[in-house]
Design a protein around this motif. Structure first.
Motif, mmCIF file in Angstrom:
data_model
loop_
_atom_site.group_PDB
_atom_site.id
_atom_site.type_symbol
_atom_site.label_atom_id
_atom_site.label_comp_id
_atom_site.label_asym_id
_atom_site.label_seq_id
_atom_site.Cartn_x
_atom_site.Cartn_y
_atom_site.Cartn_z
ATOM 1 N N THR A 85 0.795 -1.101 -0.030
ATOM 2 C CA THR A 85 -0.159 -0.038 -0.142
ATOM 3 C C THR A 85 0.883 1.277 -0.083
ATOM 4 O O THR A 85 0.723 2.088 -0.758
ATOM 5 N N THR B 132 3.996 1.357 -1.067
ATOM 6 C CA THR B 132 4.589 1.652 -2.241
ATOM 7 C C THR B 132 3.578 1.996 -3.461
ATOM 8 O O THR B 132 3.955 2.778 -4.146
ATOM 9 N N ALA B 133 2.357 1.503 -3.298
ATOM 10 C CA ALA B 133 1.410 2.044 -4.410
ATOM 11 C C ALA B 133 1.143 3.411 -4.210
ATOM 12 O O ALA B 133 1.109 4.140 -5.163
ATOM 13 N N ARG B 134 1.071 4.023 -3.106
ATOM 14 C CA ARG B 134 0.790 5.510 -2.874
ATOM 15 C C ARG B 134 2.126 6.323 -3.272
ATOM 16 O O ARG B 134 2.145 7.058 -4.071
ATOM 17 N N ALA C 253 4.091 5.248 -5.633
ATOM 18 C CA ALA C 253 4.026 5.274 -7.123
ATOM 19 C C ALA C 253 3.000 6.223 -7.652
ATOM 20 O O ALA C 253 3.287 6.776 -8.742
ATOM 21 N N ILE C 254 2.031 6.315 -6.981
ATOM 22 C CA ILE C 254 0.947 7.242 -7.465
ATOM 23 C C ILE C 254 1.433 8.527 -7.267
ATOM 24 O O ILE C 254 1.254 9.406 -8.318
ATOM 25 N N LEU C 255 2.201 9.046 -6.279
ATOM 26 C CA LEU C 255 2.666 10.242 -6.129
ATOM 27 C C LEU C 255 3.840 10.298 -7.098
ATOM 28 O O LEU C 255 3.682 11.759 -7.559
ATOM 29 N N VAL D 299 3.857 9.342 -10.252
ATOM 30 C CA VAL D 299 3.183 9.428 -11.407
ATOM 31 C C VAL D 299 2.649 10.892 -11.466
ATOM 32 O O VAL D 299 2.714 11.669 -12.328
ATOM 33 N N ALA D 300 2.125 11.185 -10.433
ATOM 34 C CA ALA D 300 1.344 12.684 -10.392
ATOM 35 C C ALA D 300 2.249 13.847 -10.629
ATOM 36 O O ALA D 300 2.251 14.796 -11.243
#
Length: 169
Positions: free
Chosen positions: A45, A47-49, A51-53, A55-56
């Protein structure tokens, strides 16, 4: 008679544990250790957060980078065009001055004598060939003078230069 902090008398015996001594925080409980799958899920979770950050942030960077690049390019274009405008203004000023000179009959007469070797009726023209001063510095003077001479002068200079060259042995 009721007295004291809890509303009881000084000689009264306690029947329940004192509420004042208990902390309001819940009692610590020993939780069973989390299973490895749950720990991995929590790490995933995060790591996914992350990654989203990332990408943003990359999307924002790309969204800003292209207009910034265009802006810098346009500034460079404006600078070069303003320098070109100044240069063109100088050329226009020089051409206007030259146009003004060509409006004068004396300047036209002077240019006709220099460039076309024209003379006024009744005047005599002399063309001097074989000047002794030209022989001393023939190689440098011929190259520079050849471009300023009239066509027949250039022809004669090339004939003299060809005749003066020593044959190779």
């Amino acid at each position: 008679m009721r007295s004291g902090a809890a509303g009881r008398g000084p000689a009264a015996k306690r029947t329940t544990p004192a509420l004042d001594r208990r902390s309001r925080a819940p009692r610590p409980t020993t939780a069973p250790p989390r299973p490895a799958a749950e720990r991995r899920k929590r790490q995933t979770t995060l790591t996914a957060r992350a990654a989203i950050l990332v990408v943003a942030l990359a999307a924002v960077t790309l969204a800003v980078a292209l207009p910034f690049k265009i802006w810098l390019g346009q500034r460079n274009d404006i600078t070069s065009l303003s320098a070109q405008t100044v240069q063109t203004q100088h050329q226009i000023t020089a051409l206007r001055a030259q146009h003004k000179r060509w409006q004068e009959p004396s300047y036209i007469e002077q240019q006709a004598r220099q460039r076309l070797h024209l003379v006024m009726p009744g005047q005599k023209t002399y063309v001097v060939l074989g000047n002794k001063a030209t022989h001393k510095s023939r190689s440098t003077a011929t190259a520079t003078a050849a471009s300023t001479l009239p066509w027949y002068g250039q022809l004669w200079s090339s004939v003299r230069a060809a005749g003066a060259a020593a044959p190779a042995k």
